[in-house]
Design a protein around this motif. Structure first.
Motif, PDB file in Angstrom:
ATOM      1  N   ARG A 207       5.136 -46.992 -88.223  1.00  0.00           N
ATOM      2  CA  ARG A 207       3.947 -46.787 -87.407  1.00  0.00           C
ATOM      3  C   ARG A 207       2.723 -47.340 -88.140  1.00  0.00           C
ATOM      4  O   ARG A 207       2.775 -47.672 -89.330  1.00  0.00           O
ATOM      5  N   ILE A 208       1.626 -47.456 -87.425  1.00  0.00           N
ATOM      6  CA  ILE A 208       0.457 -48.211 -87.886  1.00  0.00           C
ATOM      7  C   ILE A 208      -0.719 -47.282 -88.157  1.00  0.00           C
ATOM      8  O   ILE A 208      -1.035 -46.417 -87.332  1.00  0.00           O
ATOM      9  N   ARG A 209      -1.368 -47.493 -89.288  1.00  0.00           N
ATOM     10  CA  ARG A 209      -2.675 -46.891 -89.524  1.00  0.00           C
ATOM     11  C   ARG A 209      -3.711 -47.983 -89.332  1.00  0.00           C
ATOM     12  O   ARG A 209      -3.766 -48.943 -90.097  1.00  0.00           O
ATOM     13  N   GLY A 210      -4.496 -47.874 -88.274  1.00  0.00           N
ATOM     14  CA  GLY A 210      -5.488 -48.895 -87.982  1.00  0.00           C
ATOM     15  C   GLY A 210      -6.815 -48.594 -88.648  1.00  0.00           C
ATOM     16  O   GLY A 210      -7.142 -47.437 -88.920  1.00  0.00           O
ATOM     17  N   ALA A 211      -7.584 -49.650 -88.905  1.00  0.00           N
ATOM     18  CA  ALA A 211      -8.869 -49.470 -89.577  1.00  0.00           C
ATOM     19  C   ALA A 211      -9.862 -50.539 -89.146  1.00  0.00           C
ATOM     20  O   ALA A 211      -9.500 -51.712 -88.997  1.00  0.00           O
ATOM     21  N   ASN A 212     -11.090 -50.124 -88.937  1.00  0.00           N
ATOM     22  CA  ASN A 212     -12.235 -51.025 -88.804  1.00  0.00           C
ATOM     23  C   ASN A 212     -13.129 -50.816 -90.006  1.00  0.00           C
ATOM     24  O   ASN A 212     -13.471 -49.672 -90.333  1.00  0.00           O
ATOM     25  N   LEU A 213     -13.511 -51.905 -90.656  1.00  0.00           N
ATOM     26  CA  LEU A 213     -14.310 -51.768 -91.870  1.00  0.00           C
ATOM     27  C   LEU A 213     -15.723 -51.280 -91.585  1.00  0.00           C
ATOM     28  O   LEU A 213     -16.325 -50.615 -92.432  1.00  0.00           O
ATOM     29  N   ARG A 214     -16.250 -51.596 -90.404  1.00  0.00           N
ATOM     30  CA  ARG A 214     -17.629 -51.206 -90.112  1.00  0.00           C
ATOM     31  C   ARG A 214     -17.742 -50.227 -88.950  1.00  0.00           C
ATOM     32  O   ARG A 214     -18.335 -49.175 -89.096  1.00  0.00           O
ATOM     33  N   SER A 215     -17.199 -50.570 -87.817  1.00  0.00           N
ATOM     34  CA  SER A 215     -17.444 -49.742 -86.630  1.00  0.00           C
ATOM     35  C   SER A 215     -16.535 -48.514 -86.607  1.00  0.00           C
ATOM     36  O   SER A 215     -15.381 -48.552 -87.032  1.00  0.00           O
ATOM     37  N   ARG A 216     -17.068 -47.448 -86.040  1.00  0.00           N
ATOM     38  CA  ARG A 216     -16.352 -46.176 -85.969  1.00  0.00           C
ATOM     39  C   ARG A 216     -15.882 -45.829 -84.561  1.00  0.00           C
ATOM     40  O   ARG A 216     -15.003 -44.983 -84.385  1.00  0.00           O
ATOM     41  N   GLU A 217     -16.464 -46.454 -83.545  1.00  0.00           N
ATOM     42  CA  GLU A 217     -16.266 -46.002 -82.170  1.00  0.00           C
ATOM     43  C   GLU A 217     -14.799 -46.029 -81.757  1.00  0.00           C
ATOM     44  O   GLU A 217     -14.262 -45.033 -81.253  1.00  0.00           O
ATOM     45  N   LEU A 218     -14.120 -47.148 -81.961  1.00  0.00           N
ATOM     46  CA  LEU A 218     -12.735 -47.253 -81.528  1.00  0.00           C
ATOM     47  C   LEU A 218     -11.814 -46.344 -82.344  1.00  0.00           C
ATOM     48  O   LEU A 218     -10.984 -45.636 -81.764  1.00  0.00           O
ATOM     49  N   PRO A 219     -11.920 -46.318 -83.695  1.00  0.00           N
ATOM     50  CA  PRO A 219     -11.093 -45.374 -84.441  1.00  0.00           C
ATOM     51  C   PRO A 219     -11.299 -43.923 -84.012  1.00  0.00           C
ATOM     52  O   PRO A 219     -10.330 -43.158 -83.913  1.00  0.00           O
ATOM     53  N   GLU A 220     -12.546 -43.555 -83.728  1.00  0.00           N
ATOM     54  CA  GLU A 220     -12.794 -42.180 -83.284  1.00  0.00           C
ATOM     55  C   GLU A 220     -12.145 -41.923 -81.929  1.00  0.00           C
ATOM     56  O   GLU A 220     -11.595 -40.837 -81.683  1.00  0.00           O
ATOM     57  N   ALA A 221     -12.189 -42.927 -81.036  1.00  0.00           N
ATOM     58  CA  ALA A 221     -11.543 -42.766 -79.731  1.00  0.00           C
ATOM     59  C   ALA A 221     -10.037 -42.595 -79.889  1.00  0.00           C
ATOM     60  O   ALA A 221      -9.421 -41.737 -79.238  1.00  0.00           O
ATOM     61  N   LEU A 222      -9.431 -43.399 -80.745  1.00  0.00           N
ATOM     62  CA  LEU A 222      -7.993 -43.271 -80.974  1.00  0.00           C
ATOM     63  C   LEU A 222      -7.635 -41.930 -81.592  1.00  0.00           C
ATOM     64  O   LEU A 222      -6.650 -41.285 -81.205  1.00  0.00           O
ATOM     65  N   ASN A 223      -8.418 -41.508 -82.559  1.00  0.00           N
ATOM     66  CA  ASN A 223      -8.122 -40.233 -83.211  1.00  0.00           C
ATOM     67  C   ASN A 223      -8.228 -39.066 -82.239  1.00  0.00           C
ATOM     68  O   ASN A 223      -7.439 -38.109 -82.303  1.00  0.00           O
ATOM     69  N   ALA A 224      -9.184 -39.138 -81.319  1.00  0.00           N
ATOM     70  CA  ALA A 224      -9.327 -38.077 -80.318  1.00  0.00           C
ATOM     71  C   ALA A 224      -8.150 -38.065 -79.351  1.00  0.00           C
ATOM     72  O   ALA A 224      -7.932 -37.058 -78.659  1.00  0.00           O
ATOM     73  N   GLN A 225      -7.385 -39.154 -79.304  1.00  0.00           N
ATOM     74  CA  GLN A 225      -6.242 -39.275 -78.393  1.00  0.00           C
ATOM     75  C   GLN A 225      -4.916 -39.260 -79.146  1.00  0.00           C
ATOM     76  O   GLN A 225      -3.889 -39.684 -78.613  1.00  0.00           O
ATOM     77  N   ASN A 226      -4.934 -38.769 -80.391  1.00  0.00           N
ATOM     78  CA  ASN A 226      -3.713 -38.702 -81.208  1.00  0.00           C
ATOM     79  C   ASN A 226      -3.055 -40.073 -81.354  1.00  0.00           C
ATOM     80  O   ASN A 226      -1.835 -40.196 -81.446  1.00  0.00           O
ATOM     81  N   GLY A 227      -3.890 -41.113 -81.362  1.00  0.00           N
ATOM     82  CA  GLY A 227      -3.396 -42.476 -81.557  1.00  0.00           C
ATOM     83  C   GLY A 227      -2.857 -43.127 -80.305  1.00  0.00           C
ATOM     84  O   GLY A 227      -2.476 -44.302 -80.337  1.00  0.00           O
ATOM     85  N   LEU A 228      -2.820 -42.429 -79.185  1.00  0.00           N
ATOM     86  CA  LEU A 228      -2.287 -42.987 -77.944  1.00  0.00           C
ATOM     87  C   LEU A 228      -3.350 -43.791 -77.201  1.00  0.00           C
ATOM     88  O   LEU A 228      -4.531 -43.451 -77.245  1.00  0.00           O
ATOM     89  N   TYR A 229      -2.929 -44.828 -76.501  1.00  0.00           N
ATOM     90  CA  TYR A 229      -3.834 -45.576 -75.631  1.00  0.00           C
ATOM     91  C   TYR A 229      -3.007 -46.345 -74.608  1.00  0.00           C
ATOM     92  O   TYR A 229      -1.790 -46.495 -74.748  1.00  0.00           O
ATOM     93  N   THR A 230      -3.692 -46.855 -73.595  1.00  0.00           N
ATOM     94  CA  THR A 230      -3.039 -47.516 -72.474  1.00  0.00           C
ATOM     95  C   THR A 230      -3.237 -49.022 -72.537  1.00  0.00           C
ATOM     96  O   THR A 230      -4.349 -49.495 -72.795  1.00  0.00           O
TER      97      THR A 230
END
Length: 485
Positions: free
Chosen positions: A58-81
């Motif tokens: 499984r993947i641990r994703g990271a953005n070096l600067r922006s937080r918005e997308l990582p926070e969205a993923l974390n709020a969804q337990n890593g799930l997305y459509t």
């Protein structure tokens, strides 16, 4: 209010979901660059691999600067459509991601040092690396590179973090990860290797030698048209899944991933998702970069000048469509004759993909970072074609369109979205109506013009003639002249 996507328990039956127990599989990949492309491409292949053969991948994703997308993923337990658009929209929920990191380079470095991480993959865009392709070394003028050279123990850039993590793993006796570049760059594995070795060399020559001997940098070719996420993307994801999803992405049905199969610490079974594992990626890479990406850049700049909002509009234009085909044919003439590539069939497939009415891929999204893209997509193949004695009119036209677009922007007081945007704006403003001065100024920027074109007066004259005609008569008239010729 629609419930947030956090699990897969009550998804509609026609929504595909992870075919494995997520909790049973650990993290084995750290991915830098959580943009839409990664979420629609590498993560989907990894989801298929986990369903087929499992493993701690499984993947641990990271953005070096922006937080918005990582926070969205974390709020969804890593799930997305992933919304796949063709004649009928289909939705799939991806479960390959675990906890993500946003805006915290120190946390990214710690994650990269974790012995469980066996692959560090990247989709950070061409301009983020800071590598001088001509020298195959660091570009010390690049802001992130300069900062990491000054503070090697607290890196915040891509090359600095990769190098520091390998240094730490070496000191701890931990096996190195495989560094997997998935950006649209020729020989991207060799390029990433050169940048990391350059960073290591300036700090510790012994580290440079260790990396050269022990770290794998496979090359890849990636392909899937992925428009920018819009409100409609999120609305359609909610309609299809019944859940609010702030990390949703949309894409086309087509997907391709060609990978040099060199992974000393193992890899997921990506072939289960259709990836091609090969010994040499270069022929596939050249075909995609020169035919797809090259024609994409042409239609983007021309589309912007003709007020054509979407890619699908450009291939519906009776004057531009045949010039896009001409560009693909010129690019195809520069490709190696290798097994596994069929340029004519590839061109037909590209035009069908570009015409997909369900994909709202904006020309403005593609018309970015020209100084990073034009040398690889247009100028290098033009130089190859000149050496072969071929017809370079398609590339002369493309360069003229780009320069005319830059000039139009400057007249409006705007700079392009480009790492050298301010310099391009100044050059266009200083050149004014002098077509030759604009060409000299832009092509005089370091690293743009390959040696095979730099002294070719015939190539330059062809660009200048077309640029002048576009500025006098408009792009539409020049397009028709190109077709008549």
């Amino acid at each position: 209010m629609t419930r947030r996507l956090t699990d897969c328990t009550d998804l509609p039956r026609d929504v595909q979901r992870p075919g494995y127990d997520r909790a049973a599989h650990g993290i084995g990949i750290l991915h830098l660059g959580l943009g839409a492309f990664h979420r629609a491409h590498q993560a989907v292949y990894t989801d298929d691999a986990l369903a087929a053969e499992g493993g701690d991948w499984r993947i641990r994703g990271a953005n070096l600067r922006s937080r918005e997308l990582p926070e969205a993923l974390n709020a969804q337990n890593g799930l997305y459509t992933v919304v796949e658009r063709s004649g009928q929209e289909r939705a799939r929920v991806i479960g390959a991601h675990g906890a993500a990191i946003g805006g915290d380079p120190a946390a990214v470095l710690r994650a990269a040092c974790d012995p469980a991480i066996r692959i560090l993959s990247l989709t950070v865009s061409e301009k983020a690396y800071g590598i001088d392709r001509a020298a195959m070394d660091l570009d010390e003028s690049h802001a992130a590179v300069a900062a990491d050279l000054a503070r090697p123990d607290a890196p915040a850039g891509v090359l600095g973090i990769v190098t520091a993590a390998l240094r730490t793993r070496r000191a701890a006796g931990t096996a190195p990860f495989t560094a997997l570049c998935c950006d649209n760059l020729p020989e991207n594995g060799a390029l990433l290797r050169a940048g990391v070795l350059g960073m290591a060399r300036r700090r510790d020559p012994d580290l440079e030698r260790w990396i050269a001997e022990n770290v794998a940098f496979p090359a890849t070719m990636v392909d899937r048209i992925t428009p920018a996420v819009t409100d409609r993307t999120l609305e359609d994801a909610a309609a299809l899944t019944g859940h609010r999803d702030l990390a949703a992405v949309e894409t086309e049905p087509f997907s391709q991933w060609v990978i040099e199969d060199h992974f000393p610490q193992g890899r997921p079974a990506w072939e289960a998702g259709g990836a091609e594992l090969v010994g040499d990626v270069r022929a596939h890479e050249a075909m995609k970069l020169r035919m797809l990406n090259g024609s994409h850049s042409l239609l983007a700049y021309a589309g912007q000048m003709l007020d054509l909002t979407y890619v699908r509009d450009t291939v519906d234009d009776p004057d531009l469509e045949p010039l896009i085909r001409r560009h693909m044919q010129a690019a195809a003439a520069t490709l190696p004759k290798a097994a596994g590539i069929e340029p004519d069939g590839y061109a037909r497939a590209l035009m069908a993909r570009f015409a997909n009415p369900a994909i709202a891929h904006e020309t403005l999204q593609i018309a970015t970072d020209g100084t990073e893209k034009v040398p690889l997509r247009w100028l290098a193949p033009a130089a190859d074609l000149l050496r072969q004695g071929g017809d370079v009119r398609a590339f002369q036209f493309a360069v003229a369109v780009w320069l005319a677009w830059l000039s139009d922007l400057a007249q409006r007081g705007e700079a392009p979205n480009d790492p050298r945007g301010a310099a391009l704006q100044d050059l266009a403003r200083q050149a004014g109506d002098d077509d030759a001065a604009l060409l000299r100024g832009v092509m005089g920027l370091p690293g743009l013009m390959p040696a095979g074109l730099a002294g070719d007066e015939g190539f330059a004259d062809g660009v200048i003639d077309r640029l002048g005609a576009i500025r006098r008569n408009g792009l539409r008239a020049v397009m028709r002249q190109e077709l008549a010729a």
